[in-house]
Design a protein around this motif. Structure first.
Motif, PDB file in Angstrom:
ATOM      1  N   HIS A  41       1.031  -0.949   0.070  1.00 15.37           N
ATOM      2  CA  HIS A  41      -0.138   0.166   0.112  1.00 15.37           C
ATOM      3  C   HIS A  41       1.022   1.149   0.044  1.00 15.37           C
ATOM      4  O   HIS A  41       0.706   2.375  -0.949  1.00 15.37           O
ATOM      5  CB  HIS A  41      -1.136  -0.051   1.373  1.00 15.37           C
ATOM      6  N   ALA A  42       2.027   1.302   1.172  1.00 17.66           N
ATOM      7  CA  ALA A  42       2.871   2.488   0.778  1.00 17.66           C
ATOM      8  C   ALA A  42       3.934   2.871  -0.072  1.00 17.66           C
ATOM      9  O   ALA A  42       3.541   3.935  -0.981  1.00 17.66           O
ATOM     10  CB  ALA A  42       3.691   2.483   2.485  1.00 17.66           C
ATOM     11  N   GLU A  43       4.043   1.398  -1.258  1.00 16.98           N
ATOM     12  CA  GLU A  43       4.947   1.350  -2.087  1.00 16.98           C
ATOM     13  C   GLU A  43       4.147   2.300  -3.263  1.00 16.98           C
ATOM     14  O   GLU A  43       5.118   3.182  -4.150  1.00 16.98           O
ATOM     15  CB  GLU A  43       5.374   0.003  -2.692  1.00 16.98           C
ATOM     16  N   VAL A  44       2.287   2.259  -3.089  1.00 15.37           N
ATOM     17  CA  VAL A  44       1.615   3.105  -4.283  1.00 15.37           C
ATOM     18  C   VAL A  44       1.794   4.454  -3.958  1.00 15.37           C
ATOM     19  O   VAL A  44       1.994   4.972  -4.439  1.00 15.37           O
ATOM     20  CB  VAL A  44       0.907   1.809  -4.394  1.00 15.37           C
ATOM     21  N   TYR A  45       1.599   4.556  -2.492  1.00 20.26           N
ATOM     22  CA  TYR A  45       1.100   5.626  -2.288  1.00 20.26           C
ATOM     23  C   TYR A  45       2.759   6.467  -2.159  1.00 20.26           C
ATOM     24  O   TYR A  45       2.428   7.877  -2.340  1.00 20.26           O
ATOM     25  CB  TYR A  45       0.827   6.017  -0.755  1.00 20.26           C
ATOM     26  N   HIS A  46       3.541   5.828  -2.414  1.00 16.43           N
ATOM     27  CA  HIS A  46       4.834   6.791  -2.178  1.00 16.43           C
ATOM     28  C   HIS A  46       4.971   7.436  -3.897  1.00 16.43           C
ATOM     29  O   HIS A  46       6.021   8.138  -4.579  1.00 16.43           O
ATOM     30  CB  HIS A  46       6.335   5.602  -1.821  1.00 16.43           C
ATOM     31  N   ARG A  47       4.391   6.684  -5.256  1.00 18.99           N
ATOM     32  CA  ARG A  47       4.440   7.014  -6.691  1.00 18.99           C
ATOM     33  C   ARG A  47       3.133   7.557  -7.035  1.00 18.99           C
ATOM     34  O   ARG A  47       3.507   8.018  -8.039  1.00 18.99           O
ATOM     35  CB  ARG A  47       4.261   5.526  -7.416  1.00 18.99           C
ATOM     36  N   ILE A  48       2.380   8.370  -5.849  1.00 19.56           N
ATOM     37  CA  ILE A  48       1.140   8.932  -6.745  1.00 19.56           C
ATOM     38  C   ILE A  48       1.125  10.417  -7.210  1.00 19.56           C
ATOM     39  O   ILE A  48       1.062  10.993  -8.470  1.00 19.56           O
ATOM     40  CB  ILE A  48       0.332   8.963  -5.185  1.00 19.56           C
ATOM     41  N   GLU A  49       2.529  10.669  -6.642  1.00 26.13           N
ATOM     42  CA  GLU A  49       2.865  11.908  -7.343  1.00 26.13           C
ATOM     43  C   GLU A  49       3.415  12.034  -8.658  1.00 26.13           C
ATOM     44  O   GLU A  49       3.523  12.624  -9.775  1.00 26.13           O
ATOM     45  CB  GLU A  49       3.864  12.711  -6.635  1.00 26.13           C
ATOM     46  N   SER A  50       4.049  10.979  -9.035  1.00 20.87           N
ATOM     47  CA  SER A  50       4.691  10.331 -10.386  1.00 20.87           C
ATOM     48  C   SER A  50       3.482  10.149 -11.578  1.00 20.87           C
ATOM     49  O   SER A  50       3.523  10.624 -12.614  1.00 20.87           O
ATOM     50  CB  SER A  50       5.212   9.355 -10.470  1.00 20.87           C
ATOM     51  N   VAL A  51       2.152  10.174 -11.109  1.00 21.04           N
ATOM     52  CA  VAL A  51       1.270   9.917 -12.324  1.00 21.04           C
ATOM     53  C   VAL A  51       0.372  11.119 -12.388  1.00 21.04           C
ATOM     54  O   VAL A  51      -0.449  11.186 -13.177  1.00 21.04           O
ATOM     55  CB  VAL A  51       0.547   8.936 -11.817  1.00 21.04           C
TER      56      VAL A  51
END
Length: 390
Positions: free
Chosen positions: A148-158
């Motif tokens: 879950h956290a791995e995805v949240y760390h990438r939100i800004e990139s999308v």
């Protein structure tokens, strides 16, 4: 039906259920809803789990074909169960626990299987058993939390300039699925519906919804009136991301806030208040503490900070600040003012003190915690400060 290692886990769960059955006077429980079938067997199937108050559970299966095991018995209809119990040398129950939260037609059909038996509520037994997690369940939740956290760390990139809230949510959903998210947001109760989670931007966060979620939103259609509604994300707006962490069949809950440019100081201060509430309740949340005490302390802190008008909603307020999570996203305990529940070690709680600031949006964080003797231990982890998308 499952490995020998998992058989020991099933017996641990069955022991908790059997302890609850003794409290309500049941000598057997007959389970058939998907979440409880998964809990009692390790998989979802069409059929029933039968749990005697002593001994191991038996599984009466209609579909799928091919499940094997000494306690697996294939049936065409539930009316065969009574005769099969006799063949197996099991007594007919004098008091049977059935799921009162299930459809009334199912309840009536199953109650008719044992016409001489008293019927008690299995839903409350199952809710109590599932509230306190085993070590296996905690491991599943921690695994979900990491992904879950791995995805949240990438939100800004999308994020891309000119996006709407639903366009951002679709990109986050794609990230979640690529990281192994199962896609199912399993909720107890027929009147609760949502697809994978919630992204709320600007004033849409202040739109009331018929569902008992902490935050609302108009949604894209009246058939599912909750969540993103196509709002164009503009400078000065808060973007709250509250997406499902179901990677293992056990769900974590986590919310983080992003901004389009700078937010007004009131929104930033309210967000800081949410973080402080988390810190305070993390210290308080030990075994034996009343769930209602946590709720009242959160309300007190919001009032002291001058944000009580915006706490847990503005136009429409939620009546809780946290809830249990696991196989379903709304398990016991519930942190609410009239709750009679007391925290128990190894319960897993999503804590979500949030604020809705008019013309800005929703702020505040949500994390998933395990109840320990030292307080609430967070298993979800991502930066808690508001992150600018541009």
């Amino acid at each position: 039906m499952f490995s020998s290692d998992f058989q020991a886990e099933i017996l641990r769960r069955s022991a908790k259920i059997q302890a609850g059955m003794r409290v309500v006077g049941a000598d057997a429980a007959l389970i058939h809803t998907n979440a409880n079938l998964y809990y009692t067997s390790g998989r979802v199937f069409s059929g029933y789990t039968y749990i005697p108050v002593e001994g191991e559970p038996h599984y009466f299966v209609r579909r799928p074909v091919g499940l094997k095991g000494e306690t697996v018995h294939y049936i065409h209809k539930p009316e065969q169960i009574s005769a099969l119990l006799t063949e197996l040398g099991l007594p007919q129950p004098h008091c049977v626990a059935l799921e009162w939260d299930a459809a009334h037609s199912d309840y009536m059909r199953l109650a008719a299987l044992f016409p001489e038996a008293k019927v008690v509520n299995a839903s409350v037994v199952m809710r109590g058993a599932r509230a306190v997690k085993t070590e296996y369940e905690l491991a599943q939740l921690r695994e979900s939390a990491v992904k879950h956290a791995e995805v949240y760390h990438r939100i800004e990139s999308v994020y891309r300039d000119g996006m709407t809230d639903i366009e951002l949510q679709i990109e986050i959903e794609r990230l979640l699925r690529l990281h192994g998210n199962l896609g199912l947001f399993r909720i107890n109760g027929a009147s609760m519906e949502i697809f994978m989670g919630n992204v709320l931007c600007g004033d849409n966060a202040d739109t009331p919804t018929p569902y008992d979620f902490a935050m609302g939103g108009a949604g894209m259609d009246c058939s599912i009136p909750v969540g993103a509604n196509g709002t164009l994300m503009r400078p000065g707006m808060a973007v709250m991301v509250d997406m499902c962490g179901n990677f293992t069949g056990y769900m974590t809950d986590m919310t983080r806030v992003y901004s389009i440019g700078d937010l007004p100081e009131k929104a930033v201060e309210a967000h800081r208040c949410s973080i402080e509430i988390h810190r305070e309740l993390s210290r308080m949340g030990k075994p034996g503490v009343a769930a209602a005490d946590l709720y009242h302390r959160a309300v007190e802190m919001a009032r002291e900070a001058g944000f009580d008008d915006y706490f847990m909603g503005h136009n429409q307020k939620a009546g809780f600040i946290g809830h249990g999570v696991g196989i379903e996203v709304n398990e016991a305990p519930v942190l609410a003012p009239r709750s009679k529940e007391v925290l128990v070690e190894n319960q897993v709680i999503a804590l979500e003190p949030k604020f809705v600031i008019p013309h800005v949006g929703a702020v505040g964080i949500e994390d998933t915690y395990v109840v320990t003797p030292d307080g609430l231990q967070a298993i979800t982890s991502a930066p808690v400060d508001i992150a600018q998308l541009f």
